[in-house]
Design an enzyme around this catalytic site. Structure first.
Site, PDB file in Angstrom:
ATOM      1  N   GLU A  93     -46.343 -21.508  44.810  1.00 32.63           N
ATOM      2  CA  GLU A  93     -47.204 -20.332  44.934  1.00 32.63           C
ATOM      3  C   GLU A  93     -48.506 -20.668  45.659  1.00 32.63           C
ATOM      4  O   GLU A  93     -48.995 -19.887  46.470  1.00 32.63           O
ATOM      5  CB  GLU A  93     -47.493 -19.716  43.560  1.00 32.63           C
ATOM      6  CG  GLU A  93     -46.260 -19.239  42.819  1.00 32.63           C
ATOM      7  CD  GLU A  93     -45.353 -18.323  43.629  1.00 32.63           C
ATOM      8  OE1 GLU A  93     -45.847 -17.548  44.479  1.00 32.63           O
ATOM      9  OE2 GLU A  93     -44.126 -18.388  43.413  1.00 32.63           O
TER      10      GLU A  93
ATOM     11  N   CYS B 240     -37.147 -18.333  47.100  1.00 38.76           N
ATOM     12  CA  CYS B 240     -38.358 -17.524  47.171  1.00 38.76           C
ATOM     13  C   CYS B 240     -37.966 -16.067  47.374  1.00 38.76           C
ATOM     14  O   CYS B 240     -37.073 -15.774  48.175  1.00 38.76           O
ATOM     15  CB  CYS B 240     -39.210 -18.007  48.351  1.00 38.76           C
ATOM     16  SG  CYS B 240     -40.757 -17.121  48.575  1.00 38.76           S
TER      17      CYS B 240
END
Length: 191
Positions: A142, A99
């Site tokens: 997400e 990430c």
């Protein structure tokens, strides 16, 4: 006049914004559309396949994704998902995730391998779709950001223990609940 998207600063592990549940978007304004363009621009410059609004400092329910753009022969095809909802889950797979808000850290995460979902697009049109494999993983990753969940929350206790020191190092950059870094990536805005 055409809007020129800008590179947004990315919130990093330890920032309180990453732990908030994002607010529904009530109406799709020009400001929201411009922010989405900034998200897309930032996602590509940060070499990501997805980016959620909380990562860029706005606690609203929108993310952008383009899971295949970095693969050879694929063109950029970003999708903006406003107020997304996961409608169904099936299967299970374990894959390595990373990430841009947790730079340099990767770990295996177990997630459903197929999902059904709905969302509103930038023009206000409702969509119901499904995804599997890598697309489903990116969507769920997400979506988790909109719920205040990070991929490190979904890893095994042993994996968390191994990453504890590195996560503490990232948290050290947090000041007054914020951890915004612009120095962790070198990006050429003229790309």
């Amino acid at each position: 006049m055409t809007y020129l998207p800008k590179l947004l600063p990315v919130r990093v592990y330890g920032d309180e914004m990453l732990r908030r549940k994002a607010d529904e978007i009530e109406s799709i304004t020009d400001e929201i559309r411009e922010f989405i363009q900034d998200l897309v621009h930032t996602m590509y410059l940060r070499d990501g396949v997805g980016l959620a609004a909380p990562q860029a400092g706005k606690s609203i329910r929108v993310f952008v994704m383009d899971p295949l753009w970095s693969r050879e022969g694929n063109e950029k095809n970003p999708v903006a998902l406003i107020n997304p909802v996961i409608e169904s889950y099936a299967g299970e797979s374990e894959n390595e995730e990373g990430c841009i808000s947790i730079p340099g850290i990767f770990a295996n995460v177990c997630r459903p391998s197929r999902i059904g979902y709905s969302y509103t697009d930038i023009d206000g049109k409702q969509h119901c779709e499904s995804a599997e494999g890598f697309d489903a993983i990116v969507f769920q990753h997400e979506f988790d950001h909109l719920e205040g969940v990070l991929f490190t929350d979904r890893i095994s206790s042993l994996a968390k223990l191994k990453l504890k020191r590195r996560l503490k190092e990232l948290e050290k950059g947090t000041v007054n609940g914020e951890n915004i870094r612009t120095d962790i990536f070198i990006a050429d805005e003229d790309e």
